[in-house]
Motif scaffolding. Structure first.
Motif, PDB file in Angstrom:
ATOM      1  N   ASN A 239       3.761   9.718  -9.466  1.00 25.37           N
ATOM      2  CA  ASN A 239       3.816   9.231 -10.848  1.00 25.37           C
ATOM      3  C   ASN A 239       5.119   8.462 -11.108  1.00 25.37           C
ATOM      4  OD1 ASN A 239       2.757   8.803 -13.384  1.00 25.37           O
ATOM      5  ND2 ASN A 239       3.705  10.639 -14.235  1.00 25.37           N
TER       6      ASN A 239
ATOM      7  N   ASN B 242       7.150   4.314 -10.604  1.00 23.18           N
ATOM      8  CA  ASN B 242       6.888   2.888 -10.821  1.00 23.18           C
ATOM      9  C   ASN B 242       7.763   1.998  -9.946  1.00 23.18           C
ATOM     10  OD1 ASN B 242       4.905   2.951 -13.011  1.00 23.18           O
ATOM     11  ND2 ASN B 242       6.555   3.967 -14.131  1.00 23.18           N
TER      12      ASN B 242
ATOM     13  N   LYS C 233       2.431   1.596  -3.512  1.00 24.77           N
ATOM     14  CA  LYS C 233       1.350   1.923  -4.451  1.00 24.77           C
ATOM     15  C   LYS C 233       0.947   3.394  -4.304  1.00 24.77           C
ATOM     16  CE  LYS C 233      -3.294   0.423  -5.770  1.00 24.77           C
ATOM     17  NZ  LYS C 233      -4.385  -0.524  -5.465  1.00 24.77           N
ATOM     18  N   TYR C 234       0.853   3.867  -3.070  1.00 25.74           N
ATOM     19  CA  TYR C 234       0.502   5.266  -2.804  1.00 25.74           C
ATOM     20  C   TYR C 234       1.579   6.207  -3.349  1.00 25.74           C
ATOM     21  CZ  TYR C 234      -1.383   9.247  -0.193  1.00 25.74           C
ATOM     22  OH  TYR C 234      -1.929  10.469   0.151  1.00 25.74           O
TER      23      TYR C 234
ATOM     24  N   SER D 102       0.813  -1.213   0.000  1.00 26.37           N
ATOM     25  CA  SER D 102       0.000   0.000   0.000  1.00 26.37           C
ATOM     26  C   SER D 102       0.849   1.268   0.000  1.00 26.37           C
ATOM     27  CB  SER D 102      -0.989  -0.008   1.167  1.00 26.37           C
ATOM     28  OG  SER D 102      -0.322  -0.093   2.386  1.00 26.37           O
TER      29      SER D 102
ATOM     30  N   TYR E 184       2.147   7.785   4.490  1.00 25.80           N
ATOM     31  CA  TYR E 184       1.303   8.579   3.591  1.00 25.80           C
ATOM     32  C   TYR E 184       1.536  10.074   3.807  1.00 25.80           C
ATOM     33  CZ  TYR E 184      -1.289   4.181   3.031  1.00 25.80           C
ATOM     34  OH  TYR E 184      -1.657   2.886   2.790  1.00 25.80           O
TER      35      TYR E 184
ATOM     36  N   ASP F  72       2.830  12.690   1.074  1.00 26.70           N
ATOM     37  CA  ASP F  72       2.054  13.894   0.757  1.00 26.70           C
ATOM     38  C   ASP F  72       2.874  15.165   0.959  1.00 26.70           C
ATOM     39  OD1 ASP F  72      -0.207  12.441   0.066  1.00 26.70           O
ATOM     40  OD2 ASP F  72      -1.142  12.655   2.045  1.00 26.70           O
TER      41      ASP F  72
ATOM     42  N   ASN G 291       3.703   5.598  -5.785  1.00 26.88           N
ATOM     43  CA  ASN G 291       3.646   5.557  -7.250  1.00 26.88           C
ATOM     44  C   ASN G 291       2.505   6.408  -7.796  1.00 26.88           C
ATOM     45  OD1 ASN G 291       5.895   3.912  -7.540  1.00 26.88           O
ATOM     46  ND2 ASN G 291       4.694   2.028  -7.477  1.00 26.88           N
ATOM     47  N   LYS G 292       1.371   6.351  -7.128  1.00 31.31           N
ATOM     48  CA  LYS G 292       0.209   7.136  -7.584  1.00 31.31           C
ATOM     49  C   LYS G 292       0.459   8.631  -7.421  1.00 31.31           C
ATOM     50  CE  LYS G 292      -4.656   7.896  -6.592  1.00 31.31           C
ATOM     51  NZ  LYS G 292      -5.738   7.635  -5.643  1.00 31.31           N
ATOM     52  N   LYS G 293       0.927   9.034  -6.254  1.00 28.30           N
ATOM     53  CA  LYS G 293       1.106  10.461  -5.961  1.00 28.30           C
ATOM     54  C   LYS G 293       2.267  11.087  -6.729  1.00 28.30           C
ATOM     55  CE  LYS G 293      -2.074  11.327  -2.919  1.00 28.30           C
ATOM     56  NZ  LYS G 293      -2.997  12.448  -3.005  1.00 28.30           N
TER      57      LYS G 293
END
Length: 143
Positions: free
Chosen positions: A54, A56, A47-48, A44, A82, A86, A50-52
């Motif tokens: 951009n 891999n 994944k977080y 998690s 997290y 952020d 990578n999402k925030k």
């Protein structure tokens, strides 16, 4: 299984004599069923990130797991990861520093410092942060 090694020291027993005990005690920190928990945290958190950011990165990379496991063993929670992500994404994304949005930087020895930094909303107020109503910045950009 993560383990903490503790060595006992000299102490005074009930009869008033001193006993030196240098025997090693092994204290398990993670039980078998919590192996799933730490794997979920790896997945998690990466994944977080990578999402925030951009990116891999893989949760299966031993170095990434080592960094996350080290912070968890220090008592940090998943939500702390997290918040660090952020904080740093809000500061570094789109700048020259964006290359440092990686596990080695974010989850390394400066983790607690990054965690305790103020986020965009705290530094500049709501004008630059998220609008409470829409979740977007006052400028229409999703933060």
């Amino acid at each position: 299984m993560l383990r903490l090694r503790r060595f006992s020291t000299a102490y005074e027993n009930e009869s008033g004599t001193h006993t030196d005990s240098n025997t090693e005690q092994i204290i398990p920190l993670l039980k078998d069923n919590s192996t799933k928990d730490i794997n979920n945290i790896y997945n998690s958190v990466i994944k977080y990130l990578n999402k925030k950011a951009n990116t891999n990165y893989r949760a299966t990379t031993p170095k990434n797991q080592q960094l996350i496991r080290a912070r968890v063993s220090e008592g940090f929670k998943e939500e702390d990861f997290y918040k660090v992500i952020d904080n740093k994404v809000s500061q570094w994304l789109g700048t020259e520093m964006s290359r440092y949005l990686r596990p080695a930087t974010l989850f390394g020895t400066k983790f607690e410092g990054y965690l305790n930094e103020k986020g965009v909303e705290e530094r500049y107020g709501e004008a630059y942060g998220k609008s409470k109503e829409s979740g977007k910045s006052k400028f229409g950009i999703t933060v």
